[in-house]
Enzyme design. Structure first.
Site, mmCIF file in Angstrom:
data_model
loop_
_atom_site.group_PDB
_atom_site.id
_atom_site.type_symbol
_atom_site.label_atom_id
_atom_site.label_comp_id
_atom_site.label_asym_id
_atom_site.label_seq_id
_atom_site.Cartn_x
_atom_site.Cartn_y
_atom_site.Cartn_z
ATOM 1 N N PRO A 9 -3.325 -0.452 7.958
ATOM 2 C CA PRO A 9 -4.492 -1.283 8.245
ATOM 3 C C PRO A 9 -4.379 -2.725 7.764
ATOM 4 O O PRO A 9 -3.931 -2.976 6.635
ATOM 5 C CB PRO A 9 -5.623 -0.575 7.488
ATOM 6 C CG PRO A 9 -5.183 0.838 7.381
ATOM 7 C CD PRO A 9 -3.688 0.820 7.330
ATOM 8 N N TYR A 22 -0.992 -13.087 0.910
ATOM 9 C CA TYR A 22 -0.051 -12.451 1.844
ATOM 10 C C TYR A 22 0.831 -13.441 2.606
ATOM 11 O O TYR A 22 1.701 -13.021 3.362
ATOM 12 C CB TYR A 22 -0.828 -11.570 2.833
ATOM 13 C CG TYR A 22 -1.573 -10.445 2.149
ATOM 14 C CD1 TYR A 22 -0.886 -9.427 1.498
ATOM 15 C CD2 TYR A 22 -2.969 -10.408 2.136
ATOM 16 C CE1 TYR A 22 -1.558 -8.399 0.852
ATOM 17 C CE2 TYR A 22 -3.658 -9.381 1.502
ATOM 18 C CZ TYR A 22 -2.945 -8.385 0.862
ATOM 19 O OH TYR A 22 -3.615 -7.371 0.230
ATOM 20 N N ASN A 73 4.498 0.231 4.739
ATOM 21 C CA ASN A 73 3.464 -0.442 3.962
ATOM 22 C C ASN A 73 2.146 0.160 4.429
ATOM 23 O O ASN A 73 1.637 -0.204 5.486
ATOM 24 C CB ASN A 73 3.490 -1.959 4.197
ATOM 25 C CG ASN A 73 2.445 -2.669 3.355
ATOM 26 O OD1 ASN A 73 1.540 -2.032 2.795
ATOM 27 N ND2 ASN A 73 2.538 -3.980 3.253
ATOM 28 N N ARG A 106 -3.142 -6.857 -9.520
ATOM 29 C CA ARG A 106 -4.379 -7.206 -8.825
ATOM 30 C C ARG A 106 -5.552 -6.335 -9.317
ATOM 31 O O ARG A 106 -5.565 -5.957 -10.480
ATOM 32 C CB ARG A 106 -4.149 -7.079 -7.310
ATOM 33 C CG ARG A 106 -3.036 -8.021 -6.823
ATOM 34 C CD ARG A 106 -2.804 -7.910 -5.339
ATOM 35 N NE ARG A 106 -4.003 -8.251 -4.583
ATOM 36 C CZ ARG A 106 -4.175 -7.962 -3.288
ATOM 37 N NH1 ARG A 106 -3.227 -7.329 -2.628
ATOM 38 N NH2 ARG A 106 -5.291 -8.302 -2.665
HETATM 39 C C1 DQA Z 1 -0.780 -4.278 0.490
HETATM 40 C C2 DQA Z 1 -1.581 -4.064 -0.791
HETATM 41 C C3 DQA Z 1 -2.791 -3.186 -0.556
HETATM 42 O O1 DQA Z 1 -3.521 -3.013 -1.753
HETATM 43 C C4 DQA Z 1 -3.702 -3.804 0.472
HETATM 44 O O2 DQA Z 1 -4.797 -2.972 0.738
HETATM 45 C C5 DQA Z 1 -2.979 -4.159 1.725
HETATM 46 C C6 DQA Z 1 -1.662 -4.788 1.617
HETATM 47 C C7 DQA Z 1 0.372 -5.270 0.309
HETATM 48 O O3 DQA Z 1 1.208 -5.342 1.209
HETATM 49 O O4 DQA Z 1 0.419 -5.987 -0.681
HETATM 50 O O5 DQA Z 1 -3.501 -4.010 2.822
HETATM 51 O O6 DQA Z 1 -0.220 -3.031 0.879
#
Ligand code: DQA
Length: 145
Positions: A9, A22, A73, A106
Protein backbone atom coordinates in the site's frame (compact mmCIF):
# COMPACT_ATOMS: atom_id res chain seq x y z
CA UNK A 1 17.33 -16.59 -11.43
CA UNK A 2 13.92 -14.90 -11.29
CA UNK A 3 12.87 -12.50 -8.53
CA UNK A 4 9.39 -11.14 -7.85
CA UNK A 5 9.48 -7.55 -6.58
CA UNK A 6 6.39 -6.80 -4.50
CA UNK A 7 5.29 -3.44 -3.14
CA UNK A 8 2.37 -2.86 -0.82
CA UNK A 9 0.00 0.00 0.00
CA UNK A 10 0.95 3.57 -0.92
CA UNK A 11 4.24 2.69 -2.59
CA UNK A 12 2.61 3.70 -5.88
CA UNK A 13 2.58 7.21 -4.35
CA UNK A 14 6.36 7.54 -4.22
CA UNK A 15 7.46 10.99 -5.26
CA UNK A 16 4.22 12.56 -3.99
CA UNK A 17 4.06 10.92 -0.59
CA UNK A 18 6.10 12.52 2.22
CA UNK A 19 9.13 13.25 -0.01
CA UNK A 20 11.24 14.19 3.03
CA UNK A 21 10.96 10.54 4.12
CA UNK A 22 10.53 8.59 0.92
CA UNK A 23 12.30 10.82 -1.60
CA UNK A 24 11.20 12.64 -4.73
CA UNK A 25 11.49 9.78 -7.16
CA UNK A 26 8.40 7.87 -8.33
CA UNK A 27 7.43 4.20 -8.31
CA UNK A 28 8.22 4.14 -12.05
CA UNK A 29 11.72 5.44 -11.25
CA UNK A 30 12.08 2.65 -8.67
CA UNK A 31 11.05 0.00 -11.19
CA UNK A 32 13.47 1.45 -13.75
CA UNK A 33 16.36 1.44 -11.26
CA UNK A 34 15.71 -2.15 -10.15
CA UNK A 35 15.40 -3.30 -13.77
CA UNK A 36 18.74 -1.70 -14.64
CA UNK A 37 20.45 -3.29 -11.65
CA UNK A 38 18.89 -6.71 -12.29
CA UNK A 39 20.05 -6.65 -15.88
CA UNK A 40 23.65 -6.04 -14.80
CA UNK A 41 23.32 -8.75 -12.15
CA UNK A 42 21.90 -11.20 -14.70
CA UNK A 43 18.67 -11.63 -12.77
CA UNK A 44 15.14 -11.57 -14.25
CA UNK A 45 12.67 -9.42 -12.34
CA UNK A 46 8.89 -8.99 -12.36
CA UNK A 47 6.91 -6.39 -10.45
CA UNK A 48 3.64 -6.20 -8.57
CA UNK A 49 2.23 -3.35 -6.51
CA UNK A 50 -1.13 -3.22 -4.78
CA UNK A 51 -2.87 -1.25 -2.09
CA UNK A 52 -4.79 -4.38 -1.09
CA UNK A 53 -3.59 -7.09 1.28
CA UNK A 54 -5.58 -9.83 -0.48
CA UNK A 55 -4.33 -8.82 -3.91
CA UNK A 56 -0.72 -9.11 -2.72
CA UNK A 57 -1.43 -12.55 -1.24
CA UNK A 58 -3.25 -13.68 -4.41
CA UNK A 59 -0.31 -12.50 -6.54
CA UNK A 60 2.24 -14.41 -4.43
CA UNK A 61 0.11 -17.57 -4.44
CA UNK A 62 -0.49 -17.34 -8.19
CA UNK A 63 3.08 -16.60 -9.20
CA UNK A 64 5.52 -18.10 -6.68
CA UNK A 65 6.22 -21.27 -8.66
CA UNK A 66 7.82 -19.23 -11.43
CA UNK A 67 10.26 -17.44 -9.08
CA UNK A 68 13.34 -18.21 -7.02
CA UNK A 69 12.90 -15.41 -4.51
CA UNK A 70 10.83 -12.42 -3.47
CA UNK A 71 11.78 -8.87 -2.55
CA UNK A 72 8.91 -7.26 -0.67
CA UNK A 73 8.17 -3.88 0.78
CA UNK A 74 4.82 -4.58 2.45
CA UNK A 75 4.33 -0.89 3.42
CA UNK A 76 2.17 -0.55 6.52
CA UNK A 77 1.11 -4.22 6.23
CA UNK A 78 4.55 -4.95 7.66
CA UNK A 79 3.28 -3.94 11.06
CA UNK A 80 0.08 -5.99 11.27
CA UNK A 81 -0.53 -8.42 8.41
CA UNK A 82 -0.34 -11.93 9.80
CA UNK A 83 -2.02 -13.06 6.58
CA UNK A 84 0.85 -11.75 4.46
CA UNK A 85 3.33 -13.23 6.90
CA UNK A 86 1.64 -16.64 6.64
CA UNK A 87 1.67 -16.38 2.85
CA UNK A 88 5.42 -15.68 2.72
CA UNK A 89 6.00 -18.64 5.01
CA UNK A 90 3.59 -20.86 3.04
CA UNK A 91 5.23 -20.49 -0.37
CA UNK A 92 8.69 -21.19 1.03
CA UNK A 93 10.62 -18.81 -1.23
CA UNK A 94 13.57 -16.88 0.20
CA UNK A 95 12.20 -13.40 0.77
CA UNK A 96 13.97 -10.16 1.62
CA UNK A 97 11.94 -7.41 3.33
CA UNK A 98 12.82 -3.87 2.29
CA UNK A 99 11.86 -0.50 3.72
CA UNK A 100 12.88 2.78 2.17
CA UNK A 101 12.91 4.49 5.54
CA UNK A 102 14.49 3.41 8.80
CA UNK A 103 11.42 1.95 10.51
CA UNK A 104 13.29 1.67 13.81
CA UNK A 105 13.88 5.41 13.94
CA UNK A 106 10.25 6.49 13.39
CA UNK A 107 6.92 6.13 15.24
CA UNK A 108 6.70 3.33 17.81
CA UNK A 109 4.14 1.32 15.78
CA UNK A 110 6.65 0.95 12.93
CA UNK A 111 9.25 -0.78 15.07
CA UNK A 112 7.35 -4.06 14.97
CA UNK A 113 7.52 -6.08 11.75
CA UNK A 114 5.34 -9.19 11.79
CA UNK A 115 6.83 -10.28 8.47
CA UNK A 116 10.56 -9.91 9.16
CA UNK A 117 11.16 -13.22 10.89
CA UNK A 118 9.80 -15.24 7.98
CA UNK A 119 12.19 -13.36 5.69
CA UNK A 120 15.86 -14.17 5.21
CA UNK A 121 16.78 -10.54 5.79
CA UNK A 122 15.35 -7.09 6.47
CA UNK A 123 16.95 -4.05 4.84
CA UNK A 124 15.76 -0.59 5.87
CA UNK A 125 16.70 3.04 5.65
CA UNK A 126 18.67 2.78 2.41
CA UNK A 127 16.07 4.17 -0.01
CA UNK A 128 16.02 2.65 -3.50
CA UNK A 129 19.45 1.10 -2.89
CA UNK A 130 17.83 -1.27 -0.38
CA UNK A 131 15.95 -3.02 -3.19
CA UNK A 132 19.17 -3.45 -5.18
CA UNK A 133 20.91 -4.88 -2.14
CA UNK A 134 17.97 -7.25 -1.66
CA UNK A 135 18.33 -8.55 -5.22
CA UNK A 136 22.04 -9.13 -4.58
CA UNK A 137 21.25 -10.96 -1.32
CA UNK A 138 18.89 -13.35 -3.08
CA UNK A 139 21.41 -13.89 -5.85
CA UNK A 140 24.04 -14.79 -3.26
CA UNK A 141 21.68 -17.42 -1.85
CA UNK A 142 20.30 -17.58 1.67
CA UNK A 143 18.93 -20.33 3.86
CA UNK A 144 15.25 -20.07 4.69
CA UNK A 145 14.48 -18.96 8.24
C1 DQA B 1 7.72 1.64 4.53
C2 DQA B 1 7.61 1.89 6.04
C3 DQA B 1 6.21 1.60 6.54
O1 DQA B 1 6.13 1.84 7.93
C4 DQA B 1 5.20 2.48 5.85
O2 DQA B 1 3.90 2.18 6.27
C5 DQA B 1 5.32 2.40 4.36
C6 DQA B 1 6.65 2.40 3.76
C7 DQA B 1 9.09 2.05 3.97
O3 DQA B 1 9.36 1.70 2.83
O4 DQA B 1 9.84 2.75 4.63
O5 DQA B 1 4.32 2.41 3.65
O6 DQA B 1 7.56 0.25 4.29
Amino acid sequence: MRILIMNGPNLNMLGVREPAIYGKRSYRDLVREIRRHAKTAGVAVAFFQSNHEGALIDAIQRRYRRFDGIVINPGALTHYSYALRDCIKAVGLPTVEVHLSDIDAREAFRKLSVTADVCVKQICGKGFAGYLEAVDELKKGNDLP
